[in-house]
Design an enzyme around this catalytic site. Structure first.
Site, PDB file in Angstrom:
ATOM      1  N   ARG A 114      -0.875   9.220   8.750  1.00 34.96           N
ATOM      2  CA  ARG A 114      -1.561   8.400   7.756  1.00 34.96           C
ATOM      3  C   ARG A 114      -2.747   9.195   7.192  1.00 34.96           C
ATOM      4  O   ARG A 114      -3.376   9.979   7.904  1.00 34.96           O
ATOM      5  CB  ARG A 114      -2.059   7.140   8.464  1.00 34.96           C
ATOM      6  CG  ARG A 114      -2.795   6.134   7.592  1.00 34.96           C
ATOM      7  CD  ARG A 114      -1.875   5.414   6.686  1.00 34.96           C
ATOM      8  NE  ARG A 114      -2.447   4.166   6.196  1.00 34.96           N
ATOM      9  CZ  ARG A 114      -1.987   3.518   5.135  1.00 34.96           C
ATOM     10  NH1 ARG A 114      -0.958   3.992   4.451  1.00 34.96           N
ATOM     11  NH2 ARG A 114      -2.519   2.389   4.754  1.00 34.96           N
ATOM     12  N   THR A 391       6.197   2.813  -2.106  1.00 44.05           N
ATOM     13  CA  THR A 391       6.322   3.453  -0.795  1.00 44.05           C
ATOM     14  C   THR A 391       7.798   3.760  -0.695  1.00 44.05           C
ATOM     15  O   THR A 391       8.589   3.264  -1.485  1.00 44.05           O
ATOM     16  CB  THR A 391       5.890   2.486   0.345  1.00 44.05           C
ATOM     17  OG1 THR A 391       4.464   2.309   0.310  1.00 44.05           O
ATOM     18  CG2 THR A 391       6.256   2.956   1.742  1.00 44.05           C
ATOM     19  N   ASN A 411       0.878   5.071  -1.782  1.00 41.20           N
ATOM     20  CA  ASN A 411       0.386   3.711  -1.989  1.00 41.20           C
ATOM     21  C   ASN A 411       0.989   3.144  -3.268  1.00 41.20           C
ATOM     22  O   ASN A 411       2.104   2.669  -3.240  1.00 41.20           O
ATOM     23  CB  ASN A 411      -1.134   3.610  -1.963  1.00 41.20           C
ATOM     24  CG  ASN A 411      -1.577   2.159  -1.840  1.00 41.20           C
ATOM     25  OD1 ASN A 411      -0.808   1.327  -1.370  1.00 41.20           O
ATOM     26  ND2 ASN A 411      -2.796   1.840  -2.266  1.00 41.20           N
ATOM     27  N   ASP A 433      -6.245   0.668   0.720  1.00 42.84           N
ATOM     28  CA  ASP A 433      -5.738  -0.110   1.861  1.00 42.84           C
ATOM     29  C   ASP A 433      -6.844  -0.466   2.863  1.00 42.84           C
ATOM     30  O   ASP A 433      -6.608  -1.232   3.804  1.00 42.84           O
ATOM     31  CB  ASP A 433      -4.607   0.641   2.576  1.00 42.84           C
ATOM     32  CG  ASP A 433      -3.254   0.391   1.918  1.00 42.84           C
ATOM     33  OD1 ASP A 433      -3.174  -0.470   1.014  1.00 42.84           O
ATOM     34  OD2 ASP A 433      -2.277   1.060   2.295  1.00 42.84           O
TER      35      ASP A 433
END
Ligand code: GLY
Length: 590
Positions: A114, A391, A411, A433
């Site tokens: 991530r 995504t 995203n 996010d």
């Protein structure tokens, strides 16, 4: 390949039995999954399978399997290929999560790649002078870009668990970027849809639009020379080819041009984290999925635990009784998400408590079966923000039983629309996010989102849910989906369709889905949920509306003995399930 003669006698036998009134799965090992009552059928194959949202990338992965690569090699090759052929979501400028099951070690590993907040990020980064969250800044500015993790994640997986040289698995992506490929209808549609955003950034416009600013059309070639050069640096130098040297310089130059925060230290400091998957048990299956900083695994298991207490099959698929329970489970899980979930390296996330069976039983007891519970009565916290549906997910399985379930993203579609000039790739807007304004009371005076506040080097909360289902210790299903907050509910319904309603993965994929995320307190229902059912749900007190976009696009593989079954989700065209070795499905149909 099927031996033609064997098929002939088998089909004759099937025909005979059909004439006698039997409806049954074909018995022999070649095609044991065919049910004559099914309306949709997955792609069968031997030797492994790759399923992704873009056909060329699936074919790249399958070719790597044929060259002797394992599932990780094929997954990494597919990931780099998608960065070329699916620029709206495939990426090297974003991040994601990869679940890897290693057959020989009987071990399942969650690889967290991530994005991380740059060191200069802070909790008020996206507040305006009045202290309000500024969505323009958190979504469309260079400040929205987190330090990309994709290259580190893919290279980590390949070097640690792959068999082939990194160069071999990146080579097809380099070729696609350098020689170009014919633009498909879905890609040209996507370019048209994003034209204005891409046109606003000179580098993105140069890479993805025509010189006159129009979107490239179907059938034209998309050649990406700068991207090919970046991929070559990665092929030659590994992750250093991205996080240091020329690529890093180009990223930092772009940041200073566009007003972003990422510097050389941020890039050099990016770290992949291997985590223990979230494990759950659902009926006779074990579920492995992604742990925080994704919320996907925790809430998938939480919802399955709640639902396990009911005989769903007896209610009937997509009946009002069934959907009511689904909605109430979703409502409660997403309420928890808003409060408890964040980056576990910064926050204490009560994973075990949330996936506890007794906790689920208590939640289930609180669900009235004859009326909807208003979300305001469920729990304190902040509304779950709407998340972008973009995504992409892909699943890979090899002949030795290794499985990869990978979801990664920029995203939004095309991220923040800012490309790195000279390097050929788009940047993510994953910083959106984070909770832009945590700790501030909402309309009900309740607090939430603190666990997902922005902090330097923290990872934003995600919904990505790459998942593998096991039976008696053996993997039987790999799946995952794009769809922002809808990812978790799409994966949930895919699993319920397979386990409770015994659908093959094609049927399970095609079945209409619903989504509820606590707030807004409405049910999104895909077309295909019957008006009678909607009327019954409304009578129970649910506000039901037609889903504004399709709920998820699952990319799934199941395995039945030696036969792999792959299914792309036709909620978006252009995907493909590609077996390493095909099974003849074109001839000799009964
Ligand atoms: N950016 C969508 C997600 O991570 O869930």
């Amino acid at each position: 390949m099927i031996v033609r003669q064997r098929v002939d006698w088998k089909y004759t036998a099937i025909l005979l039995l059909l004439l006698l009134g039997f409806v049954f799965p074909a018995a022999a090992e070649d095609v044991p999954f065919i049910q004559f009552g099914d309306r949709f059928h997955p792609v069968p194959g031997h030797g492994g399978m790759v399923v992704s949202q873009e056909a060329l990338a699936s074919r790249v992965g399958a070719e790597i399997l044929r060259q002797g690569g394992n599932a990780v090699d094929a997954a990494v090759a597919t990931g780099f290929a998608l960065a070329v052929t699916l620029p709206q979501a495939g990426n090297i400028g974003g991040g994601g999560f990869m679940l890897v099951h290693l057959a020989e070690r009987n071990e399942t590993i969650a690889i967290d790649y991530r994005e991380m907040a740059p060191a200069k990020a802070h909790r008020n980064l996206f507040l305006d002078e009045s202290g309000n969250a500024d969505a323009e800044k958190s979504r469309y500015s260079a400040l929205a870009t987190g330090v990309p993790g994709t290259v580190a994640g893919l290279v980590h997986a390949q070097e640690k668990y792959g068999k082939l040289p990194l160069r071999t698995v990146i080579a097809p992506a380099i070729k696609l970027a350098e020689n170009g490929f014919e633009i498909s209808y879905p890609l040209s549609f996507s370019f048209r849809y994003a034209r204005d955003r891409l046109a606003a950034n000179p580098a993105a416009s140069g890479y993805f639009l025509n010189a006159d600013g129009t979107a490239k059309a179907v059938g034209e070639r998309l050649v990406q020379r700068d991207l090919a050069a970046t991929l070559k640096r990665i092929a030659n130098q590994g992750a250093d080819g991205f996080y240091s040297g020329k690529t890093a310089d180009l990223i930092v130059i772009q940041m200073s041009k566009s007003g972003g925060l990422i510097d050389h230290d941020d890039l050099a400091g990016y770290r992949v984290v291997e985590r223990t998957p979230v494990w759950g048990r659902y009926r006779n299956y074990q579920v492995a999925s992604m742990p925080p900083p994704s919320s996907g695994g925790v809430h998938l298991v939480e919802m399955l635990n709640i639902l396990e207490g009911w005989d769903l099959e007896s209610m009937g698929h997509n009946s009002a009784d069934y959907l009511h329970r689904l909605i109430e489970a979703m409502r409660r899980a997403y309420a928890d998400r808003s409060k408890y979930l964040g980056d576990p390296d910064f926050e204490t996330v009560p994973v075990q408590a949330l996936i506890d069976k007794d906790y689920a039983a208590r939640l289930r007891e609180g669900i009235a079966t004859d009326r909807a519970t208003p979300s305001s009565e469920v729990a304190p916290g902040l509304p779950v923000p709407e998340e972008s549906p973009q995504t992409t997910h892909y699943s890979v399985w090899d002949a030795d039983g290794n499985v990869v379930s990978n979801t990664y993203t920029l995203n939004f579609s095309y991220g923040n629309g800012i490309a790195v000039a000279g390097a050929g790739f788009l940047l993510n807007n994953e910083m959106d996010d984070f909770s832009a304004k945590p700790g501030v009371p909402n309309a009900f005076g309740l607090l939430g989102g603190e666990a997902n506040a922005i902090e330097p080097r923290k990872r934003p909360l995600s919904s990505m849910t790459p998942t593998i289902l096991f039976k008696d210790g053996d993997p039987v299903l790999a799946t995952g989906s794009p769809g922002g907050s809808r990812i978790i509910t799409a994966v949930l319904q895919l699993i319920l369709n397979v386990v409770d309603f015994q659908m093959n993965i094609a049927e399970a994929t095609a079945a209409p889905r619903i989504h509820h995320q606590w707030y807004p307190d409405t049910v999104d229902a895909e077309p295909g949920i019957s008006p009678d059912t909607v009327a019954r749900l409304k009578a129970l007190g649910h506000e039901v509306k037609t889903a504004p976009w399709a709920i998820g696009r699952t990319q799934s593989i199941s395995r039945d003995q030696s036969v792999f079954q792959g299914m792309t989700d036709y909620r978006w065209p252009g995907g493909e399930a590609v077996p390493a070795e095909g099974v003849n499905i074109l001839q000799n149909n009964p």
